[in-house]
Write an enzyme that holds these catalytic residues in place. Structure first.
Site, PDB file in Angstrom:
ATOM      1  N   HIS A 216      -4.779  11.166  10.014  1.00  0.00           N
ATOM      2  CA  HIS A 216      -4.453  12.112  11.070  1.00  0.00           C
ATOM      3  C   HIS A 216      -5.238  11.754  12.324  1.00  0.00           C
ATOM      4  O   HIS A 216      -6.386  11.318  12.224  1.00  0.00           O
ATOM      5  CB  HIS A 216      -4.796  13.549  10.638  1.00  0.00           C
ATOM      6  CG  HIS A 216      -4.081  14.568  11.438  1.00  0.00           C
ATOM      7  ND1 HIS A 216      -4.548  15.003  12.650  1.00  0.00           N
ATOM      8  CD2 HIS A 216      -2.906  15.200  11.223  1.00  0.00           C
ATOM      9  CE1 HIS A 216      -3.688  15.877  13.139  1.00  0.00           C
ATOM     10  NE2 HIS A 216      -2.684  16.008  12.303  1.00  0.00           N
TER      11      HIS A 216
ATOM     12  N   ASP B 248       1.536  16.720   4.880  1.00  0.00           N
ATOM     13  CA  ASP B 248       2.804  16.221   4.355  1.00  0.00           C
ATOM     14  C   ASP B 248       2.688  15.584   2.974  1.00  0.00           C
ATOM     15  O   ASP B 248       3.701  15.256   2.359  1.00  0.00           O
ATOM     16  CB  ASP B 248       3.405  15.185   5.323  1.00  0.00           C
ATOM     17  CG  ASP B 248       3.834  15.841   6.617  1.00  0.00           C
ATOM     18  OD1 ASP B 248       4.426  16.911   6.550  1.00  0.00           O
ATOM     19  OD2 ASP B 248       3.552  15.274   7.685  1.00  0.00           O
TER      20      ASP B 248
HETATM   21  N1  CMC Z   1      -2.095   4.220   5.610  1.00  0.00           N
HETATM   22  C1  CMC Z   1      -2.753   3.055   5.783  1.00  0.00           C
HETATM   23  N2  CMC Z   1      -3.500   2.796   6.881  1.00  0.00           N
HETATM   24  C2  CMC Z   1      -3.562   3.744   7.823  1.00  0.00           C
HETATM   25  C3  CMC Z   1      -2.897   4.983   7.695  1.00  0.00           C
HETATM   26  C4  CMC Z   1      -2.148   5.195   6.530  1.00  0.00           C
HETATM   27  N3  CMC Z   1      -1.485   6.359   6.355  1.00  0.00           N
HETATM   28  N4  CMC Z   1      -3.134   5.736   8.788  1.00  0.00           N
HETATM   29  C5  CMC Z   1      -3.921   4.993   9.575  1.00  0.00           C
HETATM   30  N5  CMC Z   1      -4.189   3.790   8.984  1.00  0.00           N
HETATM   31  C6  CMC Z   1      -5.048   2.727   9.507  1.00  0.00           C
HETATM   32  C7  CMC Z   1      -4.377   2.004  10.675  1.00  0.00           C
HETATM   33  O1  CMC Z   1      -3.593   0.930  10.219  1.00  0.00           O
HETATM   34  C8  CMC Z   1      -5.597   1.559  11.452  1.00  0.00           C
HETATM   35  O2  CMC Z   1      -6.164   0.457  10.762  1.00  0.00           O
HETATM   36  P1  CMC Z   1      -6.901  -0.738  11.544  1.00  0.00           P
HETATM   37  O3  CMC Z   1      -8.140  -0.123  12.136  1.00  0.00           O
HETATM   38  O4  CMC Z   1      -7.165  -1.764  10.509  1.00  0.00           O
HETATM   39  O5  CMC Z   1      -5.935  -1.208  12.596  1.00  0.00           O
HETATM   40  C9  CMC Z   1      -6.579   2.721  11.292  1.00  0.00           C
HETATM   41  O6  CMC Z   1      -6.210   3.338  10.055  1.00  0.00           O
HETATM   42  C10 CMC Z   1      -6.497   3.742  12.421  1.00  0.00           C
HETATM   43  O7  CMC Z   1      -5.177   4.250  12.462  1.00  0.00           O
HETATM   44  P2  CMC Z   1      -4.363   4.621  13.771  1.00  0.00           P
HETATM   45  O8  CMC Z   1      -2.955   4.134  13.616  1.00  0.00           O
HETATM   46  O9  CMC Z   1      -5.113   4.173  14.991  1.00  0.00           O
HETATM   47  O10 CMC Z   1      -4.382   6.187  13.723  1.00  0.00           O
HETATM   48  P3  CMC Z   1      -3.584   7.154  14.670  1.00  0.00           P
HETATM   49  O11 CMC Z   1      -4.487   8.269  14.990  1.00  0.00           O
HETATM   50  O12 CMC Z   1      -2.967   6.431  15.810  1.00  0.00           O
HETATM   51  O13 CMC Z   1      -2.361   7.654  13.741  1.00  0.00           O
HETATM   52  C11 CMC Z   1      -1.193   8.813  12.062  1.00  0.00           C
HETATM   53  C12 CMC Z   1      -2.391   8.824  13.025  1.00  0.00           C
HETATM   54  C13 CMC Z   1      -1.060  10.161  11.403  1.00  0.00           C
HETATM   55  C14 CMC Z   1       0.104   8.529  12.863  1.00  0.00           C
HETATM   56  C15 CMC Z   1      -1.432   7.694  10.996  1.00  0.00           C
HETATM   57  O14 CMC Z   1      -2.566   8.003  10.227  1.00  0.00           O
HETATM   58  C16 CMC Z   1      -0.213   7.498  10.093  1.00  0.00           C
HETATM   59  O15 CMC Z   1       0.674   6.742  10.456  1.00  0.00           O
HETATM   60  N6  CMC Z   1      -0.182   8.174   8.904  1.00  0.00           N
HETATM   61  C17 CMC Z   1       0.974   8.090   8.031  1.00  0.00           C
HETATM   62  C18 CMC Z   1       2.093   8.986   8.564  1.00  0.00           C
HETATM   63  C19 CMC Z   1       1.792  10.454   8.340  1.00  0.00           C
HETATM   64  O16 CMC Z   1       1.404  10.862   7.240  1.00  0.00           O
HETATM   65  N7  CMC Z   1       2.015  11.264   9.392  1.00  0.00           N
HETATM   66  C20 CMC Z   1       1.860  12.724   9.300  1.00  0.00           C
HETATM   67  C21 CMC Z   1       0.720  13.236  10.119  1.00  0.00           C
HETATM   68  S1  CMC Z   1       0.305  14.958   9.736  1.00  0.00           S
HETATM   69  C22 CMC Z   1       1.713  15.862  10.175  1.00  0.00           C
HETATM   70  C23 CMC Z   1       1.881  15.927  11.648  1.00  0.00           C
HETATM   71  O17 CMC Z   1       1.104  16.611  12.310  1.00  0.00           O
HETATM   72  O18 CMC Z   1       2.824  15.316  12.137  1.00  0.00           O
END
Ligand code: CMC
Length: 428
Positions: free
Chosen positions: A305, A362
């Protein structure tokens, strides 16, 4: 912080005021930065940018705190209902019984769709995703209420109630349409969530009588999704509202933003992921290795998140509810076992621990929805039904703010510099 910060830009100092929220978070007010220095801030994906002041929802991502209008989410989950919480979010205070009766009365009075809207449903192919139908139909609904376009303040409670009530009717109709089943009209005697289940699962001449534990579980899912401060869809709603577009147009845009798998669409993506793991006979270990090695661009859906870096308080409540509902319904779901295994491994794995990735709302919600018979492509629609009060509260906050201006971010241009047009013949 002493109320100001000093920046040095191009060797010249500039003093900017700070703004402190009621829970102590500090923002640097850069409203005069560009006019004083010519510089702007650059923060793609807005990880460090406060786009507004808001009095609706507070999140402390480090401590796993979520409060609606000052009330802790766990307390609301235990003691309140979705409709009471919707009132709280929109109007700022828990309703008195008279206010709650009036609000419920408005919801009932506005639950039917204009008969003309039935023709719009006919236009969608059977393959249409219900989120596409939902966003189109919410926008279409505005055309049946022309006074919405230039809505006056005193009309707001009617439009808000109409939207909360009709989004549920549209959602159920879109499901029935996809199944090739006749639409079931809402019943004035039923409460909000029971009425939704009635419209989803009754048949002409044969009413479905949902079990109280099913109604309760779904009501809780709606309540837990009801608001979540400035996420992608809520920011979209505020952005559209800032142009003074109407409530339904703003909410329709919110539905589109919610649809993506990184946001509300994650609940469907989690179930698809669990099904895939199950089909391959994996217990989750192989899948997690692929995620960590970043092969195939896989993510552990339902984990991580932007704001929560410790735990998502909604996930804790929903996991507990998931165990309870499955036991009450005597459902044993192998996907739940896989989800638990994935969680157990991930919570102790260096990759996830070092990145502070925890289960979000989720991760378990889809398993509950599946247990109560909701098809997978309706999961995000249910998220949208739940989120509607939050979007409406945010819309109202934009409209009520005398200082609100149209949202208009700037950019750092990285394209070609000025050049002259060459006629086509000279380009070959
Ligand atoms: N699985 C594997 N790796 C992950 C995940 C995950 N679910 N989430 C983040 N990472 C990794 C990402 O690849 C990155 O790694 P690195 O530093 O090696 O490049 C690191 O963690 C930081 O991630 P980020 O993409 O910069 O994080 P963000 O804040 O931009 O994205 C997020 C947040 C929720 C979009 C992301 O965690 C994600 O894609 N999660 C899976 C989708 C999901 O469950 N979304 C629902 C969110 S809660 C409901 C809502 O409010 O919508």
């Amino acid at each position: 912080m002493n109320g100001t910060v000093e920046l040095i830009i191009d060797g010249k100092p500039i003093t900017l005021p700070t703004v402190v929220g009621t829970e102590g978070e500090v923002g640097i007010d850069i409203a005069t930065l560009r006019s004083k220095t010519g510089a702007i801030t650059l923060d793609p994906a807005y990880g460090n940018t406060g786009a507004c002041k808001s009095a609706i929802t507070f999140i402390d991502g480090e401590k796993g705190v979520l409060q609606y209008r000052g009330y802790d989410i766990a307390e609301l989950a235990q003691k309140s209902t979705f409709i009471e919480t919707a009132y709280l979010l929109i109007y700022g205070e828990l309703p008195t019984s008279a206010q709650l009766n009036e609000f419920s009365g408005l919801l009932t009075a506005n639950e039917m769709l204009h008969e003309g809207m039935r023709h719009h449903f006919e236009g969608f192919p059977p393959t249409a995703h219900p989120m596409a139908i939902l966003s189109s139909m919410i926008n279409a609904a505005s055309s049946y209420h022309p006074n919405l376009i230039h809505a006056r303040e005193e009309h707001f409670p009617f439009h808000a109630a109409r939207l909360i009530s009709q989004v549920r009717t549209i959602a159920a109709f879109s499901y029935r349409k996809a199944q090739g089943l006749p639409s079931i009209y809402p019943k004035t005697t039923l409460k909000y969530t029971a009425n939704f289940l009635h419209m989803m699962f009754s048949h002409p001449g044969e009413d479905c009588e949902p079990k109280p534990e099913v109604v309760k579980a779904l009501d809780l899912i709606f309540l837990l999704h009801a608001d979540h401060e400035q996420n992608c869809s809520t920011s979209t709603v505020r952005m559209v509202a800032s142009s003074r577009a109407n409530l339904f147009a703003s909410a329709s845009a919110g539905v589109c933003a919610l649809w993506g798998p990184l946001h509300g669409g994650a609940n469907q993506a989690v179930l698809e992921m669990l099904e895939e793991i199950h089909k391959e006979g994996d217990d989750g270990t192989k899948f997690l290795t692929a995620v960590k090695n970043k092969t195939g661009n896989r993510k552990l859906m339902g984990f991580g998140h932007r704001v929560y870096k410790n735990f998502d308080p909604r996930a804790v409540i929903i996991k507990e509810q998931c165990d309870k509902v499955l036991a009450q319904l005597h459902v044993s779901d192998p996907l739940l076992d896989i989800a638990k295994k994935l969680e157990e491994i991930a919570l102790h794995d260096e990759y996830f621990v070092s990145r502070r990735l925890y289960p979000n709302v989720d991760f378990y919600s889809g398993i509950i929805m599946r247990a109560i018979g909701i098809p997978m492509d309706m999961f995000t629609v249910l998220f949208a039904i739940g989120r509607m009060p939050g979007w409406i509260a945010n819309f109202k906050e934009v409209m009520d703010d005398p200082e609100s201006r149209i949202s208009r971010p700037r950019q750092i241009y990285t394209g070609a510099t000025l050049r002259t047009y060459k006629p086509l013949a000279e380009r070959d």
